[in-house]
Design a protein around this motif. Structure first.
Motif, PDB file in Angstrom:
ATOM      1  N   HIS A 130     -20.400 -48.216 -85.611  1.00  0.00           N
ATOM      2  CA  HIS A 130     -20.023 -46.908 -86.137  1.00  0.00           C
ATOM      3  C   HIS A 130     -20.665 -46.714 -87.516  1.00  0.00           C
ATOM      4  CE1 HIS A 130     -16.717 -43.735 -86.563  1.00  0.00           C
ATOM      5  NE2 HIS A 130     -17.218 -43.793 -87.791  1.00  0.00           N
ATOM      6  N   LEU A 131     -21.464 -45.672 -87.650  1.00  0.00           N
ATOM      7  CA  LEU A 131     -22.100 -45.383 -88.938  1.00  0.00           C
ATOM      8  C   LEU A 131     -21.929 -43.904 -89.251  1.00  0.00           C
ATOM      9  CD1 LEU A 131     -23.883 -46.198 -91.349  1.00  0.00           C
ATOM     10  CD2 LEU A 131     -25.876 -45.801 -89.924  1.00  0.00           C
ATOM     11  N   ASN A 132     -21.164 -43.607 -90.290  1.00  0.00           N
ATOM     12  CA  ASN A 132     -20.921 -42.214 -90.645  1.00  0.00           C
ATOM     13  C   ASN A 132     -21.264 -41.997 -92.127  1.00  0.00           C
ATOM     14  OD1 ASN A 132     -19.947 -39.634 -91.106  1.00  0.00           O
ATOM     15  ND2 ASN A 132     -18.184 -39.904 -89.737  1.00  0.00           N
ATOM     16  N   VAL A 133     -22.351 -41.278 -92.376  1.00  0.00           N
ATOM     17  CA  VAL A 133     -22.769 -40.982 -93.753  1.00  0.00           C
ATOM     18  C   VAL A 133     -22.761 -39.472 -93.997  1.00  0.00           C
ATOM     19  CG1 VAL A 133     -24.179 -43.079 -93.892  1.00  0.00           C
ATOM     20  CG2 VAL A 133     -25.263 -40.925 -93.232  1.00  0.00           C
ATOM     21  N   ALA A 134     -22.036 -38.733 -93.139  1.00  0.00           N
ATOM     22  CA  ALA A 134     -22.011 -37.273 -93.227  1.00  0.00           C
ATOM     23  C   ALA A 134     -21.447 -36.787 -94.560  1.00  0.00           C
ATOM     24  CB  ALA A 134     -21.181 -36.708 -92.078  1.00  0.00           C
ATOM     25  N   ASN A 135     -21.790 -35.569 -94.930  1.00  0.00           N
ATOM     26  CA  ASN A 135     -21.300 -34.926 -96.153  1.00  0.00           C
ATOM     27  C   ASN A 135     -21.482 -35.786 -97.402  1.00  0.00           C
ATOM     28  OD1 ASN A 135     -19.915 -33.342 -93.918  1.00  0.00           O
ATOM     29  ND2 ASN A 135     -19.249 -32.177 -95.721  1.00  0.00           N
ATOM     30  N   ASN A 136     -22.731 -36.181 -97.638  1.00  0.00           N
ATOM     31  CA  ASN A 136     -23.117 -36.807 -98.897  1.00  0.00           C
ATOM     32  C   ASN A 136     -24.328 -36.044 -99.433  1.00  0.00           C
ATOM     33  OD1 ASN A 136     -21.684 -39.554 -99.657  1.00  0.00           O
ATOM     34  ND2 ASN A 136     -21.710 -39.449 -97.425  1.00  0.00           N
ATOM     35  N   SER A 137     -25.070 -36.654-100.329  1.00  0.00           N
ATOM     36  CA  SER A 137     -26.269 -35.995-100.851  1.00  0.00           C
ATOM     37  C   SER A 137     -27.515 -36.802-100.517  1.00  0.00           C
ATOM     38  CB  SER A 137     -26.153 -35.815-102.369  1.00  0.00           C
ATOM     39  OG  SER A 137     -24.991 -35.080-102.685  1.00  0.00           O
ATOM     40  N   PHE A 138     -27.484 -37.500 -99.373  1.00  0.00           N
ATOM     41  CA  PHE A 138     -28.659 -38.267 -98.969  1.00  0.00           C
ATOM     42  C   PHE A 138     -29.801 -37.327 -98.619  1.00  0.00           C
ATOM     43  CE2 PHE A 138     -25.490 -41.610 -97.708  1.00  0.00           C
ATOM     44  CZ  PHE A 138     -26.008 -42.627 -98.476  1.00  0.00           C
ATOM     45  N   SER A 139     -31.024 -37.833 -98.838  1.00  0.00           N
ATOM     46  CA  SER A 139     -32.187 -37.069 -98.418  1.00  0.00           C
ATOM     47  C   SER A 139     -33.057 -37.988 -97.559  1.00  0.00           C
ATOM     48  CB  SER A 139     -32.960 -36.581 -99.633  1.00  0.00           C
ATOM     49  OG  SER A 139     -33.222 -37.661-100.481  1.00  0.00           O
ATOM     50  N   SER A 140     -34.205 -37.531 -97.197  1.00  0.00           N
ATOM     51  CA  SER A 140     -35.201 -38.297 -96.440  1.00  0.00           C
ATOM     52  C   SER A 140     -34.940 -38.315 -94.941  1.00  0.00           C
ATOM     53  CB  SER A 140     -35.314 -39.747 -96.908  1.00  0.00           C
ATOM     54  OG  SER A 140     -34.396 -40.582 -96.231  1.00  0.00           O
ATOM     55  N   PHE A 141     -35.862 -38.960 -94.239  1.00  0.00           N
ATOM     56  CA  PHE A 141     -35.807 -39.004 -92.782  1.00  0.00           C
ATOM     57  C   PHE A 141     -34.806 -40.045 -92.308  1.00  0.00           C
ATOM     58  CE2 PHE A 141     -40.130 -37.743 -93.946  1.00  0.00           C
ATOM     59  CZ  PHE A 141     -40.148 -36.491 -93.364  1.00  0.00           C
ATOM     60  N   VAL A 142     -34.433 -39.918 -91.069  1.00  0.00           N
ATOM     61  CA  VAL A 142     -33.580 -40.934 -90.447  1.00  0.00           C
ATOM     62  C   VAL A 142     -34.392 -42.220 -90.336  1.00  0.00           C
ATOM     63  CG1 VAL A 142     -32.343 -41.541 -88.337  1.00  0.00           C
ATOM     64  CG2 VAL A 142     -32.308 -39.189 -89.177  1.00  0.00           C
ATOM     65  N   PRO A 143     -33.855 -43.352 -90.833  1.00  0.00           N
ATOM     66  CA  PRO A 143     -34.625 -44.590 -90.798  1.00  0.00           C
ATOM     67  C   PRO A 143     -34.976 -45.019 -89.375  1.00  0.00           C
ATOM     68  CG  PRO A 143     -32.622 -44.851 -92.107  1.00  0.00           C
ATOM     69  CD  PRO A 143     -32.548 -43.520 -91.440  1.00  0.00           C
ATOM     70  N   ARG A 144     -36.243 -45.358 -89.195  1.00  0.00           N
ATOM     71  CA  ARG A 144     -36.758 -45.802 -87.905  1.00  0.00           C
ATOM     72  C   ARG A 144     -35.984 -47.022 -87.374  1.00  0.00           C
ATOM     73  NH1 ARG A 144     -42.092 -46.507 -85.475  1.00  0.00           N
ATOM     74  NH2 ARG A 144     -42.813 -44.780 -86.724  1.00  0.00           N
ATOM     75  N   ASP A 145     -35.568 -47.924 -88.292  1.00  0.00           N
ATOM     76  CA  ASP A 145     -34.920 -49.171 -87.876  1.00  0.00           C
ATOM     77  C   ASP A 145     -33.564 -48.966 -87.204  1.00  0.00           C
ATOM     78  OD1 ASP A 145     -37.096 -50.339 -88.905  1.00  0.00           O
ATOM     79  OD2 ASP A 145     -36.098 -51.377 -90.565  1.00  0.00           O
ATOM     80  N   LEU A 146     -33.002 -47.750 -87.332  1.00  0.00           N
ATOM     81  CA  LEU A 146     -31.732 -47.500 -86.647  1.00  0.00           C
ATOM     82  C   LEU A 146     -31.891 -47.696 -85.149  1.00  0.00           C
ATOM     83  CD1 LEU A 146     -30.120 -44.416 -88.408  1.00  0.00           C
ATOM     84  CD2 LEU A 146     -29.626 -46.818 -88.700  1.00  0.00           C
ATOM     85  N   GLY A 147     -33.120 -47.575 -84.687  1.00  0.00           N
ATOM     86  CA  GLY A 147     -33.407 -47.784 -83.267  1.00  0.00           C
ATOM     87  C   GLY A 147     -33.147 -49.211 -82.815  1.00  0.00           C
ATOM     88  N   ASN A 148     -33.019 -50.139 -83.782  1.00  0.00           N
ATOM     89  CA  ASN A 148     -32.762 -51.548 -83.444  1.00  0.00           C
ATOM     90  C   ASN A 148     -31.296 -51.813 -83.137  1.00  0.00           C
ATOM     91  OD1 ASN A 148     -35.400 -51.895 -84.162  1.00  0.00           O
ATOM     92  ND2 ASN A 148     -34.953 -52.762 -86.180  1.00  0.00           N
ATOM     93  N   LEU A 149     -30.445 -50.839 -83.473  1.00  0.00           N
ATOM     94  CA  LEU A 149     -29.010 -51.097 -83.388  1.00  0.00           C
ATOM     95  C   LEU A 149     -28.529 -50.973 -81.952  1.00  0.00           C
ATOM     96  CD1 LEU A 149     -27.978 -49.130 -86.594  1.00  0.00           C
ATOM     97  CD2 LEU A 149     -28.086 -51.608 -86.321  1.00  0.00           C
ATOM     98  N   GLN A 150     -28.371 -52.110 -81.304  1.00  0.00           N
ATOM     99  CA  GLN A 150     -28.058 -52.151 -79.874  1.00  0.00           C
ATOM    100  C   GLN A 150     -26.612 -51.769 -79.594  1.00  0.00           C
ATOM    101  OE1 GLN A 150     -30.289 -53.769 -77.415  1.00  0.00           O
ATOM    102  NE2 GLN A 150     -31.911 -53.699 -78.944  1.00  0.00           N
ATOM    103  N   SER A 151     -25.704 -52.007 -80.560  1.00  0.00           N
ATOM    104  CA  SER A 151     -24.278 -51.783 -80.301  1.00  0.00           C
ATOM    105  C   SER A 151     -23.800 -50.419 -80.787  1.00  0.00           C
ATOM    106  CB  SER A 151     -23.440 -52.860 -80.998  1.00  0.00           C
ATOM    107  OG  SER A 151     -23.992 -54.120 -80.827  1.00  0.00           O
ATOM    108  N   LEU A 152     -24.678 -49.650 -81.436  1.00  0.00           N
ATOM    109  CA  LEU A 152     -24.250 -48.408 -82.077  1.00  0.00           C
ATOM    110  C   LEU A 152     -23.688 -47.397 -81.082  1.00  0.00           C
ATOM    111  CD1 LEU A 152     -24.285 -47.361 -85.017  1.00  0.00           C
ATOM    112  CD2 LEU A 152     -26.334 -46.069 -84.420  1.00  0.00           C
ATOM    113  N   LYS A 153     -22.486 -46.883 -81.394  1.00  0.00           N
ATOM    114  CA  LYS A 153     -21.868 -45.890 -80.514  1.00  0.00           C
ATOM    115  C   LYS A 153     -21.679 -44.558 -81.231  1.00  0.00           C
ATOM    116  CE  LYS A 153     -19.641 -48.663 -77.048  1.00  0.00           C
ATOM    117  NZ  LYS A 153     -19.521 -50.040 -77.557  1.00  0.00           N
ATOM    118  N   VAL A 154     -21.424 -44.615 -82.555  1.00  0.00           N
ATOM    119  CA  VAL A 154     -21.192 -43.391 -83.320  1.00  0.00           C
ATOM    120  C   VAL A 154     -22.178 -43.338 -84.483  1.00  0.00           C
ATOM    121  CG1 VAL A 154     -19.535 -42.126 -84.741  1.00  0.00           C
ATOM    122  CG2 VAL A 154     -18.731 -43.393 -82.760  1.00  0.00           C
ATOM    123  N   LEU A 155     -22.936 -42.230 -84.571  1.00  0.00           N
ATOM    124  CA  LEU A 155     -23.874 -42.046 -85.680  1.00  0.00           C
ATOM    125  C   LEU A 155     -23.742 -40.621 -86.187  1.00  0.00           C
ATOM    126  CD1 LEU A 155     -26.311 -42.952 -87.423  1.00  0.00           C
ATOM    127  CD2 LEU A 155     -27.785 -42.203 -85.564  1.00  0.00           C
TER     128      LEU A 155
END
Ligand SMILES: *[C@@H]1O[C@H](CO)[C@@H](O)[C@H](O)[C@H]1NC(C)=O
Ligand SMILES: *[C@@H]1O[C@H](CO)[C@@H](O)[C@H](O)[C@H]1NC(C)=O
Ligand SMILES: *[C@@H]1O[C@H](CO)[C@@H](O)[C@H](O)[C@H]1NC(C)=O
Ligand SMILES: *[C@@H]1O[C@H](CO)[C@@H](O)[C@H](O)[C@H]1NC(C)=O
Ligand SMILES: *[C@@H]1O[C@H](CO)[C@@H](O)[C@H](O)[C@H]1NC(C)=O
Ligand SMILES: *[C@@H]1O[C@H](CO)[C@@H](O)[C@H](O)[C@H]1NC(C)=O
Length: 184
Positions: free
Chosen positions: A154-179
């Protein structure tokens, strides 16, 4: 002297001397390390002056960090396994020391005023499964190192002031269910 004998002596030295040192250095953290990490977090929270942790996260009473508000320890290791500090109006930064919480599985600091960047040292916490930092004011790039957690669910970074592209390495996360990344 025969080369084989020299090799065996060398191997023996390696085994008896260097091997135990590397093993020890890996297991040398304990609940005291966790306490220092949490106290570092406490002191990087600057407002409000009377926030809930001020009188609770103290070492003056003979209680363990496992009894501190928002802290849950694991049954097996008795190390900090979850940090839940949502909706507490805390304003401050995340210190690198938090990366020493090597048994942490869940980090939930949603709906506070944390700002700056998410300390890169957090990437050391290989057990992390839940990261919920939504509704804060983190800025900078969405960390590439989010891709390093083998068990992240579970990775939730919503409603912050982040910028930039979605990191390519997130594709490595085999167990990820919530993004969740909306509103950055
Ligand atoms: C934790 O480890 C340090 C050394 O790394 C030691 O001084 C301390 O006594 C230990 N604390 C506990 C509670 O085991
Ligand atoms: C801190 O808060 C926890 C949970 O509310 C409570 O059980 C504990 O007694 C508090 N500790 C102190 C020192 O106030
Ligand atoms: C914990 O982390 C900080 C910063 O990353 C470091 O300076 C410190 O020595 C680490 N270890 C302990 C045992 O606190
Ligand atoms: C974090 O805490 C909030 C408020 O209690 C809760 O709604 C949310 O589901 C929690 N997130 C995770 C990943 O447990
Ligand atoms: C969030 O941070 C930005 C600068 O990074 C600042 O301009 C803004 O006022 C902050 N917002 C809140 C709600 O603190
Ligand atoms: C998240 O940000 C959006 C856009 O600024 C806003 O409309 C929404 O209400 C925010 N969500 C919450 C729960 O505050």
């Amino acid at each position: 002297m025969d080369r084989t004998i020299l090799f065996h002596i060398f191997a023996a030295i390696l085994f008896l001397y260097i091997f135990p040192i590397t093993c020890l250095s890996k297991t040398s953290t304990n609940i005291t390390t966790d306490q220092s990490a949490l106290l570092a977090l406490k002191s990087s929270i600057t407002l409000p002056l009377d926030h809930i942790l001020v009188n609770n996260w103290t070492t003056t009473t003979p209680t363990s960090v496992c009894d501190w508000v928002g802290v849950t320890c694991g049954k097996l290791h008795r190390r900090v396994a979850a940090l839940d500090l949502p909706n507490m109006g805390l304003i401050g930064t995340i210190p690198p020391h938090l990366g020493n919480l090597s048994f942490l599985v869940r980090l939930n600091i949603t709906n506070n005023g944390f700002y700056g960047d998410l300390s890169e040292e957090l990437a050391n916490i290989r057990r992390l499964q839940y990261i919920d930092v939504k509704l804060n004011n983190f800025s900078g790039q969405i960390p590439q190192w989010f891709g390093v957690f083998p068990k992240l669910v579970h990775l939730n970074v919503a409603n912050n002031s982040f910028s930039s592209f979605v990191p390519r390495d997130l594709g490595n996360l085999q167990s990820l269910k919530v993004l969740k990344m909306q509103f950055n």
